[in-house]
Design a protein around this motif. Structure first.
Motif, PDB file in Angstrom:
ATOM      1  N   ALA A   1       0.829  -1.205   0.000  1.00  0.00           N
ATOM      2  CA  ALA A   1       0.000   0.000   0.000  1.00  0.00           C
ATOM      3  C   ALA A   1       0.864   1.256   0.000  1.00  0.00           C
ATOM      4  CB  ALA A   1      -0.924  -0.007   1.213  1.00  0.00           C
ATOM      5  N   TYR A   2       1.938   1.265   0.794  1.00  0.00           N
ATOM      6  CA  TYR A   2       2.843   2.417   0.793  1.00  0.00           C
ATOM      7  C   TYR A   2       3.528   2.569  -0.561  1.00  0.00           C
ATOM      8  CZ  TYR A   2       2.576   3.724   5.697  1.00  0.00           C
ATOM      9  OH  TYR A   2       2.156   4.186   6.902  1.00  0.00           O
ATOM     10  N   ALA A   3       3.969   1.471  -1.141  1.00  0.00           N
ATOM     11  CA  ALA A   3       4.632   1.534  -2.449  1.00  0.00           C
ATOM     12  C   ALA A   3       3.677   2.059  -3.511  1.00  0.00           C
ATOM     13  CB  ALA A   3       5.164   0.157  -2.836  1.00  0.00           C
ATOM     14  N   ASP A   4       2.417   1.600  -3.491  1.00  0.00           N
ATOM     15  CA  ASP A   4       1.428   2.086  -4.461  1.00  0.00           C
ATOM     16  C   ASP A   4       1.143   3.572  -4.267  1.00  0.00           C
ATOM     17  OD1 ASP A   4       1.270  -0.436  -5.509  1.00  0.00           O
ATOM     18  OD2 ASP A   4      -0.600  -0.957  -4.454  1.00  0.00           O
ATOM     19  N   PHE A   5       1.059   4.008  -3.019  1.00  0.00           N
ATOM     20  CA  PHE A   5       0.777   5.421  -2.748  1.00  0.00           C
ATOM     21  C   PHE A   5       1.908   6.306  -3.263  1.00  0.00           C
ATOM     22  CE2 PHE A   5       1.264   9.157  -0.025  1.00  0.00           C
ATOM     23  CZ  PHE A   5       0.048   9.770  -0.248  1.00  0.00           C
ATOM     24  N   TYR A   6       3.138   5.958  -2.945  1.00  0.00           N
ATOM     25  CA  TYR A   6       4.257   6.804  -3.337  1.00  0.00           C
ATOM     26  C   TYR A   6       4.641   6.640  -4.799  1.00  0.00           C
ATOM     27  CZ  TYR A   6       4.884   8.483   1.346  1.00  0.00           C
ATOM     28  OH  TYR A   6       4.685   9.103   2.544  1.00  0.00           O
ATOM     29  N   ARG A   7       4.158   5.619  -5.472  1.00  0.00           N
ATOM     30  CA  ARG A   7       4.408   5.467  -6.902  1.00  0.00           C
ATOM     31  C   ARG A   7       3.690   6.575  -7.673  1.00  0.00           C
ATOM     32  NH1 ARG A   7       2.573   0.459  -7.686  1.00  0.00           N
ATOM     33  NH2 ARG A   7       4.526  -0.388  -6.962  1.00  0.00           N
ATOM     34  N   ASN A   8       2.483   6.944  -7.216  1.00  0.00           N
ATOM     35  CA  ASN A   8       1.679   7.945  -7.907  1.00  0.00           C
ATOM     36  C   ASN A   8       1.631   9.277  -7.161  1.00  0.00           C
ATOM     37  OD1 ASN A   8       0.980   5.948  -9.770  1.00  0.00           O
ATOM     38  ND2 ASN A   8      -0.666   5.232  -8.454  1.00  0.00           N
ATOM     39  N   TYR A   9       2.449   9.466  -6.159  1.00  0.00           N
ATOM     40  CA  TYR A   9       2.391  10.663  -5.325  1.00  0.00           C
ATOM     41  C   TYR A   9       3.036  11.842  -6.036  1.00  0.00           C
ATOM     42  CZ  TYR A   9       2.973  13.753  -1.332  1.00  0.00           C
ATOM     43  OH  TYR A   9       2.923  14.821  -0.492  1.00  0.00           O
ATOM     44  N   ASP A  10       2.367  12.955  -6.004  1.00  0.00           N
ATOM     45  CA  ASP A  10       2.884  14.184  -6.602  1.00  0.00           C
ATOM     46  C   ASP A  10       3.042  15.217  -5.491  1.00  0.00           C
ATOM     47  OD1 ASP A  10       3.649  16.152  -8.337  1.00  0.00           O
ATOM     48  OD2 ASP A  10       1.633  16.554  -9.092  1.00  0.00           O
ATOM     49  N   SER A  11       4.268  15.570  -5.163  1.00  0.00           N
ATOM     50  CA  SER A  11       4.503  16.492  -4.051  1.00  0.00           C
ATOM     51  C   SER A  11       4.018  17.898  -4.376  1.00  0.00           C
ATOM     52  CB  SER A  11       5.982  16.507  -3.684  1.00  0.00           C
ATOM     53  OG  SER A  11       6.738  16.978  -4.785  1.00  0.00           O
ATOM     54  N   ILE A  12       4.033  18.283  -5.635  1.00  0.00           N
ATOM     55  CA  ILE A  12       3.552  19.615  -6.018  1.00  0.00           C
ATOM     56  C   ILE A  12       2.053  19.709  -5.751  1.00  0.00           C
ATOM     57  CG2 ILE A  12       3.320  21.266  -7.912  1.00  0.00           C
ATOM     58  CD1 ILE A  12       6.212  20.739  -7.010  1.00  0.00           C
ATOM     59  N   LYS A  13       1.339  18.675  -6.087  1.00  0.00           N
ATOM     60  CA  LYS A  13      -0.101  18.651  -5.862  1.00  0.00           C
ATOM     61  C   LYS A  13      -0.407  18.683  -4.359  1.00  0.00           C
ATOM     62  CE  LYS A  13      -4.129  16.040  -7.371  1.00  0.00           C
ATOM     63  NZ  LYS A  13      -4.558  14.825  -8.047  1.00  0.00           N
ATOM     64  N   GLY A  14       0.402  18.010  -3.560  1.00  0.00           N
ATOM     65  CA  GLY A  14       0.213  18.020  -2.116  1.00  0.00           C
ATOM     66  C   GLY A  14       0.409  19.400  -1.532  1.00  0.00           C
ATOM     67  N   SER A  15       1.382  20.148  -2.041  1.00  0.00           N
ATOM     68  CA  SER A  15       1.604  21.499  -1.518  1.00  0.00           C
ATOM     69  C   SER A  15       0.486  22.439  -1.963  1.00  0.00           C
ATOM     70  CB  SER A  15       2.965  22.029  -1.965  1.00  0.00           C
ATOM     71  OG  SER A  15       2.998  22.195  -3.375  1.00  0.00           O
ATOM     72  N   GLU A  16      -0.095  22.216  -3.128  1.00  0.00           N
ATOM     73  CA  GLU A  16      -1.222  23.035  -3.575  1.00  0.00           C
ATOM     74  C   GLU A  16      -2.441  22.815  -2.679  1.00  0.00           C
ATOM     75  OE1 GLU A  16      -1.865  22.005  -7.628  1.00  0.00           O
ATOM     76  OE2 GLU A  16      -0.045  22.993  -8.318  1.00  0.00           O
ATOM     77  N   MET A  17      -2.675  21.582  -2.271  1.00  0.00           N
ATOM     78  CA  MET A  17      -3.797  21.299  -1.373  1.00  0.00           C
ATOM     79  C   MET A  17      -3.553  21.933  -0.012  1.00  0.00           C
ATOM     80  SD  MET A  17      -5.074  17.429  -2.373  1.00  0.00           S
ATOM     81  CE  MET A  17      -4.121  16.690  -1.144  1.00  0.00           C
ATOM     82  N   ARG A  18      -2.304  21.973   0.428  1.00  0.00           N
ATOM     83  CA  ARG A  18      -1.992  22.601   1.708  1.00  0.00           C
ATOM     84  C   ARG A  18      -2.234  24.106   1.633  1.00  0.00           C
ATOM     85  NH1 ARG A  18       3.991  22.794   3.930  1.00  0.00           N
ATOM     86  NH2 ARG A  18       4.117  23.596   1.833  1.00  0.00           N
ATOM     87  N   LYS A  19      -1.845  24.732   0.527  1.00  0.00           N
ATOM     88  CA  LYS A  19      -2.068  26.165   0.344  1.00  0.00           C
ATOM     89  C   LYS A  19      -3.530  26.502   0.240  1.00  0.00           C
ATOM     90  CE  LYS A  19       2.319  27.035  -1.949  1.00  0.00           C
ATOM     91  NZ  LYS A  19       2.964  27.302  -3.239  1.00  0.00           N
ATOM     92  N   ALA A  20      -4.333  25.575  -0.293  1.00  0.00           N
ATOM     93  CA  ALA A  20      -5.769  25.805  -0.435  1.00  0.00           C
ATOM     94  C   ALA A  20      -6.506  25.701   0.887  1.00  0.00           C
ATOM     95  CB  ALA A  20      -6.357  24.812  -1.434  1.00  0.00           C
ATOM     96  N   GLY A  21      -5.840  25.181   1.930  1.00  0.00           N
ATOM     97  CA  GLY A  21      -6.463  25.104   3.249  1.00  0.00           C
ATOM     98  C   GLY A  21      -7.199  23.815   3.506  1.00  0.00           C
ATOM     99  N   ILE A  22      -6.936  22.779   2.708  1.00  0.00           N
ATOM    100  CA  ILE A  22      -7.599  21.491   2.911  1.00  0.00           C
ATOM    101  C   ILE A  22      -7.099  20.825   4.201  1.00  0.00           C
ATOM    102  CG2 ILE A  22      -7.854  19.165   1.964  1.00  0.00           C
ATOM    103  CD1 ILE A  22      -7.852  20.447  -0.801  1.00  0.00           C
TER     104      ILE A  22
END
Length: 74
Positions: free
Chosen positions: A48-69
């Motif tokens: 599950a961790y390998a599958d998550f980080y295979r498709n993980y986009d750090s740029i998208k994660g920072s955009e969600m953080r900036k959006a206040g999610i």
């Protein structure tokens, strides 16, 4: 006559005999539980961790953080 047909109880080595049996049983049970945990919990978790980080986009994660999610990250 009835007392001659009864067998004498084992007095010497009784504890050692029982411990030998129970130690072997405990070892077999612990190996079984360890194998069950490895294949039922650890391997799916690694996958599950390998599958998550295979498709993980750090740029998208920072955009969600900036959006206040995420409330905890600012």
């Amino acid at each position: 006559m009835a007392s001659s047909s009864l067998t004498k109880p084992q007095m010497r080595g009784l504890l050692a005999k029982h411990l030998r049996f129970h130690i072997v049983g405990a070892f077999v049970v612990s190996l079984g539980v360890a194998a069950f945990y490895k294949f039922a919990v650890a391997e799916p978790r690694k996958k599950a961790y390998a599958d998550f980080y295979r498709n993980y986009d750090s740029i998208k994660g920072s955009e969600m953080r900036k959006a206040g999610i995420f409330q905890s990250a600012k």
